[in-house]
Write an enzyme that holds these catalytic residues in place. Structure first.
Site, short mmCIF file in Angstrom:
data_model
loop_
_atom_site.label_atom_id
_atom_site.label_comp_id
_atom_site.label_asym_id
_atom_site.label_seq_id
_atom_site.Cartn_x
_atom_site.Cartn_y
_atom_site.Cartn_z
N ASP A 178 36.10 35.61 40.36
CA ASP A 178 34.89 36.22 40.91
C ASP A 178 34.50 37.50 40.20
O ASP A 178 33.34 37.69 39.82
CB ASP A 178 35.05 36.50 42.41
CG ASP A 178 35.11 35.21 43.22
OD1 ASP A 178 35.32 34.13 42.62
OD2 ASP A 178 34.97 35.28 44.45
N ARG A 214 41.14 50.43 50.30
CA ARG A 214 39.81 50.61 49.73
C ARG A 214 39.45 52.04 49.36
O ARG A 214 38.91 52.29 48.28
CB ARG A 214 38.76 50.01 50.67
CG ARG A 214 38.90 48.50 50.84
CD ARG A 214 38.88 47.78 49.50
NE ARG A 214 38.96 46.34 49.60
CZ ARG A 214 40.07 45.62 49.54
NH1 ARG A 214 41.24 46.24 49.40
NH2 ARG A 214 40.06 44.32 49.62
N ASP A 261 35.07 45.26 53.60
CA ASP A 261 35.49 45.94 52.38
C ASP A 261 34.34 46.60 51.64
O ASP A 261 34.47 47.69 51.09
CB ASP A 261 36.26 44.98 51.47
CG ASP A 261 37.61 44.61 52.07
OD1 ASP A 261 38.20 45.48 52.74
OD2 ASP A 261 38.05 43.46 51.89
N SER A 300 40.42 33.55 51.17
CA SER A 300 40.17 34.92 50.74
C SER A 300 41.45 35.72 51.00
O SER A 300 41.82 35.94 52.15
CB SER A 300 39.00 35.49 51.52
OG SER A 300 38.88 36.85 51.21
N1 ARG Z 1 39.92 41.58 57.90
C1 ARG Z 1 40.74 42.50 57.22
C2 ARG Z 1 40.09 43.85 57.17
O1 ARG Z 1 38.93 43.96 57.35
C3 ARG Z 1 41.15 42.02 55.86
C4 ARG Z 1 40.08 41.93 54.83
C5 ARG Z 1 40.70 41.38 53.61
N2 ARG Z 1 39.87 41.42 52.47
C6 ARG Z 1 39.69 40.34 51.69
N3 ARG Z 1 39.04 40.53 50.60
N4 ARG Z 1 40.14 39.17 52.02
O2 ARG Z 1 40.74 44.83 56.95
#
Ligand code: ARG
Length: 404
Positions: free
Chosen positions: A17, A97, A126, A180
């Site tokens: 990606d 992040r 994110d 994911s």
């Molecule tokens: N739902 C979780 C959060 O918001 C994990 C997100 C994971 N990110 C990803 N790119 N799969 O913290």
């Protein structure tokens, strides 16, 4: 062309990606793209990212090991708060992040870029976390989120674009969309595909760093964690750096099936989502930290921490790590940790990490005060009588009015 930029710094994983994003940025903005690949302990070889970036014509390629900074400056401060989102989530992705954003901004300043770009999709948390962090760190830097801008409408279109530009597409990515997955030293998170139905039981093959507790060893293992001023500093008496310590606890905890969580959570952007998390070391550290706080923190201090914890956790979940209110809460939390030092021993057994002993040179615990046996000076039983009588005063008035 969708806009004029002189240089863009892209958060680049080296995966399919972000490789597509890299090409798309070069084409759409016609400018130099600098790639930044962070090692947060995701457990992937990062050199392939360099080769791929080179192949895609990138001249300035940054690959940086951020593991110690991640654990020392982000995970441990969060752990001091015992932070859990919605009572259960240890915030493994949320806390990664702001660190990535911090370095994106630093590199953008260094190379004179006017924008940073990321590969987070338009439905998740994110994107919010990355962009709010960039906003809070440098108001002059713009953020490009290709997932929200480009015209690809399906996975197939994306793969066609990749093929057209000689971006290698791994075999397993030709068919169905992948889960994911987001991984770092604190956790692995898995979302999407079959997990999107919260009624479906998560299949065993999605787990990456923990064994099924049913298959964990039949013999328990004990582990002793040393704390200094709120932060873990040793495992079984051996001093370790933050990242080494967390890596070691992930290894030990993973063997015992510690730290699995299957959760439906509320995303900041508005929808509910179901995810599976594996946080072995973090789960052990949370239990241990609560264990050492139980003998070293004053009751009111501890309860105040617990009151603000959900608020603090929500700030991190929602992407406000660099906001002034998180900083203020952090100051309160950190102030409480000066005497949170000592050792905690836990027993790890089939998915459970249970505290079985704790000691501290700064303990507030008084065996003399609490004992059922005859004890000395500081406590007079008669005081309890008056204490209860006064606390009961209003209750007796209230009960009398009810006429019972
Ligand atoms: N739902 C979780 C959060 O918001 C994990 C997100 C994971 N990110 C990803 N790119 N799969 O913290």
């Amino acid at each position: 062309m969708v806009g004029k930029m002189n240089k863009i710094v892209l958060a680049y994983s080296g995966g399919l990606d972000t490789s597509i994003i890299l090409k798309w940025l070069q084409e759409s903005y016609g400018c130099e793209v600098v790639t930044f690949t962070a090692d947060l302990g995701q457990g992937e070889e990062l050199q392939p990212a360099r080769a791929k970036a080179e192949m895609l014509g990138v001249k300035d390629i940054r690959i940086v090991d951020l593991r110690e900074e991640f654990v020392r400056d982000f995970v441990f401060p969060m752990l001091r708060a015992n932070a859990l989102y919605e009572g259960q989530y240890l915030l493994g992705s949320s806390i990664g992040r702001p660190l990535i954003a911090k370095h994106l901004v630093a590199i953008a300043r260094e190379v004179g870029a006017d924008a940073v770009a990321h590969g987070a999709t338009g439905k998740g948390n994110d994107q919010i976390r990355l962009e709010l962090a960039v906003n809070a760190l440098d108001s002059s830097i713009r953020v490009i989120a290709p997932w929200r801008r480009w015209n690809f409408r399906s996975r197939i279109q994306l793969l066609e674009y990749a093929t057209k530009h000689q971006i290698p597409v791994p075999k397993d990515k030709r068919g169905e969309a992948p889960f994911s997955i987001d991984a770092n030293l604190l956790h692995t998170s898995t979302e999407g595909k079959i997990l999107e139905d919260p009624a479906e039981v998560a299949p065993e093959y999605i787990y990456q760093r923990t064994v099924d507790p049913i298959d964990a060893p039949d013999t328990p293992q004990t582990v002793t964690i040393g704390f200094e001023s709120g932060d873990p500093v040793s495992v079984n008496g051996e001093a370790m750096t933050p990242a080494t310590l967390l890596t070691e606890l992930n290894r030990i905890g993973g063997r015992h099936g510690i730290g699995r969580l299957d959760l439906v959570e509320n995303r900041f952007i508005g929808m509910k989502s179901r995810g599976v998390y594996e946080t072995p070391g973090g789960t052990i550290l949370l239990a241990a930290h609560r264990g050492i706080e139980s003998i070293t923190l004053d009751r009111a201090a501890s309860h105040l921490k617990d009151e603000i914890m959900p608020r603090y956790a929500e700030l991190i979940y929602n992407g406000f790590w660099f906001a002034p209110e998180r900083d203020m809460l952090q100051a309160l939390i950190d102030r409480s940790q000066a005497f949170v030092s000592g050792e905690v021993t836990l027993r790890l057994y089939k998915g459970c990490a249970s505290v079985i002993s704790r000691t501290s040179p700064r303990s507030l615990y008084s065996a003399d005060l609490v004992t059922f046996e005859e004890s000395s000076l500081a406590y007079d039983h008669h005081d309890a009588e008056g204490f209860i009588r006064l606390n009961g005063l209003r209750l007796r008035s209230w009960a009398a009015r009810k006429g019972t």
